[in-house]
Structures are given as structure tokens and as C-alpha cells.
Design a protein around this motif. Structure first.
Motif, PDB file in Angstrom:
ATOM      1  N   THR A   1       0.824  -1.225   0.000  1.00  0.00           N
ATOM      2  CA  THR A   1       0.000   0.000   0.000  1.00  0.00           C
ATOM      3  C   THR A   1       0.850   1.265   0.000  1.00  0.00           C
ATOM      4  O   THR A   1       0.324   2.366  -0.124  1.00  0.00           O
ATOM      5  N   GLY A   2       2.162   1.108   0.155  1.00  0.00           N
ATOM      6  CA  GLY A   2       3.055   2.269   0.174  1.00  0.00           C
ATOM      7  C   GLY A   2       3.506   2.656  -1.225  1.00  0.00           C
ATOM      8  O   GLY A   2       3.144   2.037  -2.228  1.00  0.00           O
ATOM      9  N   ILE A   3       4.317   3.694  -1.296  1.00  0.00           N
ATOM     10  CA  ILE A   3       4.834   4.175  -2.576  1.00  0.00           C
ATOM     11  C   ILE A   3       6.114   3.409  -2.902  1.00  0.00           C
ATOM     12  O   ILE A   3       7.049   3.396  -2.090  1.00  0.00           O
ATOM     13  N   PRO A   4       6.166   2.760  -4.055  1.00  0.00           N
ATOM     14  CA  PRO A   4       7.363   1.983  -4.385  1.00  0.00           C
ATOM     15  C   PRO A   4       8.573   2.877  -4.613  1.00  0.00           C
ATOM     16  O   PRO A   4       8.433   4.029  -5.044  1.00  0.00           O
ATOM     17  N   SER A   5       9.754   2.316  -4.325  1.00  0.00           N
ATOM     18  CA  SER A   5      10.988   3.054  -4.559  1.00  0.00           C
ATOM     19  C   SER A   5      11.328   3.038  -6.052  1.00  0.00           C
ATOM     20  O   SER A   5      11.144   2.022  -6.727  1.00  0.00           O
ATOM     21  N   PHE A   6      11.786   4.182  -6.531  1.00  0.00           N
ATOM     22  CA  PHE A   6      12.176   4.267  -7.943  1.00  0.00           C
ATOM     23  C   PHE A   6      13.695   4.353  -8.098  1.00  0.00           C
ATOM     24  O   PHE A   6      14.209   4.645  -9.168  1.00  0.00           O
ATOM     25  N   ASP A   7      14.407   4.077  -6.990  1.00  0.00           N
ATOM     26  CA  ASP A   7      15.864   4.059  -7.050  1.00  0.00           C
ATOM     27  C   ASP A   7      16.342   2.863  -7.881  1.00  0.00           C
ATOM     28  O   ASP A   7      15.716   1.802  -7.870  1.00  0.00           O
TER      29      ASP A   7
END
Length: 602
Positions: A447-453
């Protein structure tokens, strides 16, 4: 909490799913000590001398030859590897017992079955559950091959449901003997055994009881004809009938009603040993396949040069390498757990029983994976041989038939799949494996915002290790949601359990393969492990595909609407590669190594 042995962290059974394992903490076949290497060579020489030249005799139901080979194995000490020295065994560790089982089992399923039935379920129950008097009386004869053992559990109406047997044991009026009446079936070694481990029910007890019964035809024991079987032709397999068979009360094994526990613990050992028995069988099929492919010329070219054959050889070798990696990883975990328990004051019996029981999940995983990989290996072996492979004059046909029983032995693969997940859930409920917190963390991640690193995957196998970590999240996501939805009723949803189990199996097998390779890269150098790296990458590639398929099957079976969409998006995220491997190039690299050395060289 994980414990330590020899300065390394030893995870409890099932904890591989929620804890990271350092490659330095796994045991690999490259870690065999000098004694184990000598034992391996001794067994291989024995097999090549006593078994391989007589393959045709084994296919023509030469039961006397099986008995003769078993007796010679006993004279060499190979039947007593796991038996303590005070009972005329060699008293070696669990890894060594696996190694012997591995290398003695590869040439024919008939000897693999006779060996496994005798050393495992024939001898081990007395070694681990017997009184001192019982052990002194029976174990030395069994350890040396003077006597042979068999195990009477299965009945016409009691297969997977082992505790439902109808065989009865009735106490005499003077309370000195039991009278056993009943019928047992599919009894390996029945035709030449001296001692049966027999399970029977006393009165209306909830659980069956084990007895040590000497094979005396004058005591109401009779045998059916040798069974006609698809494979393992020279493994003696008969029905055994007990008609008022008198057994002294002192021949009860462990306590009254303890038989089901004995049976289940014997099966745990039997499962990992069966995985071991599939290892050299795969190596030998690969050896025969590559030798034939190098010799067989079509269109003026050895068929080993063709991409279709390269693909088969590479996949066969990759699966064999994975099975080796996982089997010896688990075997060493068991050995270390036994050592820890002995250091804490447990007896040899207690330590061995609890050591194996601790890794019952891994034992079931290995049994399923190795038996199915062996079947696939033999099937592709036939295909490489083409029409000749279908002929009984070539060795592949017998290997394929012998392999088929492995998916049924020691609990069917379906039973073992459900057991693996069921045992993991029970461990979680007892607090032995923390599934709840990692599963909740995965839920929050969804449900969180995925990392785009963009991660740095410059180190060898670093992306593969990261993917394994994400695959563990897939299992926690699917199994966690399923447990939340169904609770105790989960066990009635067998297709969902089977899908979850396939995810669990692929995680353990892929991780074991990667850890073995990483360890060897660090100590031997990357240049020496190019093909092993390729096998680790190839195995993981297939594992990701399998997990994707099985997780999707599970998710759509119990989730709907937004929950389903969220989980399917999570699945896509958790199975995504940053750098997709070139599967064809991986296969070609592996196959070139095999064909150039004309053997399974790993």
C-alpha cells in the motif's frame, strides 16, 4: 532465535523464508572433508564394480543379486554409516550418511530402494526408538548386513492416511506376548528380510504402536508373490500377512500408541534421503546422455552440437546442481542441529530425532523437488537417445521407470507439498518462525509508494539475491492473505496449498543454488565458476516464472476487487528483473562445458 555451531549462524527449520542466509553459512559439496571424499570414491567404485555391470540382471528381477549386493555393502560398512559405533556401525555424521545414500543409489532404483528401506526405515527406528536391549540384539546384525530389515506400515486401506491401519495387536492373558493379525502391502525387502518393523493397533487406541517382529514363517507370517511393478524390478516388494503372530511384549518399539510418531519421524529422514538417492541418478543419466549426444552423428554433425540438445543438457545439469546444493545445505543444518543438542546434554537418540524433525519442512521440499527433477532428467535422457531411448536395450528406459516411484515413496508429492506449508504455519503459530511480522511488513509495502531508485547490482549474483528476497515477499503476501481469510480451514483448500508450496519449494531451491555458487565464487574465483553462475541464473529464471504462475493462481482463487488488483500489482513488482538474463546464452555456456568434458563436471 538462530543458534550457532562452528562460528556460523544456524537457522531453525523454515526460517530461510524470513531470514537472510550468508553464503559462508551454507555447506556445499565442495566442503566435503578428506574422509568424506574417500567415502564418496569408495562408494562410486563399489557401484561401478558391483552394480553397473549387472544392470540387465537387475531389470530381469534378480532378487538374489540385490540381496548379494546388499550383503557386500554391509561388509564394506556402508549399511552402518549412521549407526553408532557401539552397535557395530561407523557412527558418522548426517552429511556422510547423505553422501553414501547419494552415491550408492544412482545406478539402479532396485538397490536404491533396498538400501533406503534397510538403512532408513528398517534399521533407524530401532536405533532411535529402541531400548538398550533391543539395540544390542538387533542393530549390530542390521548394521553389518548379517540381517536385513523391512518396514510394515502401508495396508490396502491405509496409505497416505497411515494411522488408519487395521492390523491388530492383542495382549495375551498372561501379559507376556502380543498376537498380531493383519495384512501389509508394498513391503520393500520383504522377500529376504529377517526383521520387520510392524505397526498395529492395540484395542481401540487412537494411534498405532510399533513392534519389532522377527521373520519366522512358523510364527504365522506368510508372504504374497513378488509384485509386478513398473520399475525397481529387482527390489523385493511383497504383501506380508500376520496370522496370530506372537511377539514378546519386550519387542514393543517405544511406548504404546507411539507408532504414528515413529512412522512420521522415520518419514522425515526418508524424505531427505530419497532426495539424496535422486542426485547421482541425475548425474549418471546426464553422463549417459552427453556421451551418446557426442557420439551420435546426424546430418554429419554430433547431435550435441545442436541447440535443441544443448538446451536439454543444460536444463538437466542445472536441476541436478540445484538439487545437490539444497540437499547438502539441509543435511549440514541437520548435522549441526544434532551437534548443538548433544552439546546441550541430549542423548544421541533425542538429538538425532529432534535434529531431523526441526527441518521437516526442508525434508518435504527436497523430496518433491529432487524426485520431480529426476523424472524430468530421465525423460529428457530418453529424448536425447531418440528411438534408442525407448528401447529396453538402452539404459534410459530403466532409469525413467525407476524414477517414477520416487514421487510416491515417503508420502506422495501432493501430501508433501501440503505438509510443507502446513508445518510452516504450525511453526509460526508456536512462535518458532515469525511469519506474522514479515507478512504485515509486506502488506504495508503493497500500500506504500514503491521506490524508484536503481539498485547497484555490480557484484556477481547480487541481483539474483535481491530477487530471491522479493520472491519471499510473494510467499508472505499470498500465504499471509490466505491464512487471514481461511484461518484453520486453510488445510481444506488443497489447490491453494499446493500453489503456495510450489512457491516455497522454488524459493528454497533457487536460494540454495545461488548461495552455493556465491560461496564458491568467493573462495575459488569468478573465472572458475562461470558455468555455475549461469546455472544459478538459469534456475532462478525458471523459479520466477513458476512463482509468478502459482502466485497468480492462488491470488485469483481467494481475492477479489481492489485486494486482488493490489496483490497482482505486488506480484508484478516482486518478480521483476532489472536485467533480464539471456537464457539461450546461459544454456549454451553450460552445455559447452558438459559436452567438452563429456560428463556432468560440477
Amino acid at each position: 532465535m538462530a543458534e550457532t555451531a562452528d562460528n556460523k549462524e544456524i537457522l531453525r527449520g523454515g526460517q530461510f523464508l524470513v531470514k537472510e542466509t550468508a553464503c559462508e553459512d551454507v555447506f556445499t559439496p565442495e566442503d566435503f572433508n578428506e574422509e568424506q571424499k574417500m567415502m564418496k570414491e569408495t562408494v562410486k567404485e563399489f557401484v561401478d564394480r558391483e552394480i553397473v555391470p549387472h544392470r540387465e540382471r537387475f531389470e530381469h528381477k534378480d532378487y538374489a543379486l540385490t540381496e548379494e549386493v546388499m550383503r557386500k555393502a554391509g561388509e564394506l560398512g556402508l549399511l552402518g554409516i549412521a549407526v553408532p559405533e557401539e552397535y557395530d556401525g561407523l557412527g558418522m555424521g548426517f552429511v556422510s550418511t547423505m553422501l553414501v545414500c547419494d552415491y550408492i543409489s544412482g545406478a539402479t532404483g532396485s538397490i536404491a530402494t533396498a538400501f533406503g528401506a534397510h538403512t532408513g526405515i528398517g534399521t533407524m527406528p530401532i536405533t532411535l526408538y529402541g531400548t538398550e536391549e533391543q539395540k544390542k540384539k538387533y542393530v549390530p546384525k542390521l548394521a553389518t548386513g548379517e540381517w536385513f530389515g523391512a518396514y510394515c506400515l502401508t495396508e490396502p486401506g491405509a496409505g497416505s492416511d497411515a494411522n488408519s491401519g487395521k492390523t491388530k495387536a492383542e495382549l495375551s492373558s498372561d501379559e507376556k506376548t502380543y498376537k498380531i493379525n493383519g495384512q501389509k502391502m508394498w513391503i520393500s525387502n520383504a522377500g529376504f528380510c529377517n526383521v520387520f518393523i510392524v505397526f498395529a493397533r492395540i484395542e481401540d487406541d487412537k494411534n498405532i504402536t510399533g513392534f519389532i517382529v522377527e521373520n519366522d514363517p512358523t510364527n504365522g507370517i506368510s508372504l504374497g508373490e513378488e509384485e509386478k511393478k513398473l520399475g525397481i524390478h529387482s527390489s523385493s516388494t511383497r504383501q506380508v500377512f500376520f496370522n496370530d503372530t506372537v511377539v514378546p511384549v519386550e519387542n514393543m518399539l517405544s511406548g504404546r500408541g507411539e507408532g504414528f510418531k515413529i512412522a512420521m519421524n522415520a518419514l522425515n529422514v526418508g524424505r531427505i534421503k530419497l532426495a539424496a538417492a535422486c542426485l547421482d541418478a541425475q548425474r549418471r543419466v546426464i553422463d549417459m546422455g552427453v556421451k551418446y549426444a557426442n557420439e551420435r552423428v546426424q546430418f554429419k554433425t554430433p547431435i550435441a552440437k545442436f541447440g535443441a540438445i544443448k538446451s536439454k543438457l543444460a536444463e538437466m545439469a542445472t536441476n541436478a546442481y540445484a538439487c545437490e546444493s539444497a540437499a547438502y545445505r539441509a543435511a549440514k543444518n541437520i548435522e549441526d542441529r544434532i551437534s548443538i543438542r548433544i552439546s546441550e546434554g541430549n542423548t544421541h537418540q533425542e538429538a538425532e530425532l529432534k535434529g531431523v524433525e526441526e527441518y521437516a519442512i526442508e525434508c518435504s521440499i527436497l523430496k518433491v523437488a529432487a524426485s520431480e527433477d529426476m523424472q524430468s532428467c530421465a525423460d529428457e535422457g530418453i529424448q536425447i537417445f531418440g528411438g534408442m531411448g525407448f528401447s529396453a536395450d538402452a539404459p534410459m528406459e530403466a532409469a525413467w521407470r525407476d524414477a517414477r516411484i520416487s514421487r510416491i515413496y515417503e508420502g506422495t508429492n501432493e501430501i508433501n507439498r501440503m505438509l510443507a506449508v502446513g508445518m510452516l504455519v504450525k511453526k509460526a503459530m508456536k512462535g518458532h518462525v515469525d511469519l506474522l511480522n514479515p507478512a504485515m511488513a509486506v502488506g504495508e509495502e503493497l500500500t506504500g509508494i514503491p521506490s524508484f531508485d536503481t539498485p547497484d547490482y555490480s557484484e556477481v549474483l547480487s541481483e539474483e539475491k535481491a530477487i530471491v528476497a522479493k520472491l519471499k515477499k510473494v510467499f508472505l503476501m499470498v500465504a499471509g492473505s490466505a491464512i487471514q481469510k481461511y484461518g484453520p480451514d486453510l488445510e481444506s483448500h488443497q489447490q491453494l496449498l499446493m500453489a503456495a508450496s510450489d512457491i516455497l519449494i522454488e524459493i528454497y531451491m533457487a536460494e540454495s543454488t545461488i548461495l552455493r555458487t556465491e560461496k564458491n565464487v568467493k573462495r575459488f574465483g569468478e573465472d572458475t565458476q562461470k558455468e555455475q553462475i549461469a546455472m544459478a541464473q538459469l534456475y532462478l529464471y525458471h523459479a520466477v516464472d513458476t512463482i509468478n504462475l502459482k502466485a497468480k493462481e492462488g491470488i485469483v482463487s481467494f481475492a477479489e476487487g481492489d485486494e486482488q488488483r493490489m496483490m497482482l500489482m505486488g506480484l508484478k513488482r516482486f518478480t521483476k528483473y532489472q536485467n533480464q538474463p539471456n537464457v539461450v546464452a546461459l544454456r549454451n555456456l553450460i552445455a559447452e562445458k558438459i559436452t567438452s568434458e563429456n560428463t556432468y563436471p560440477f
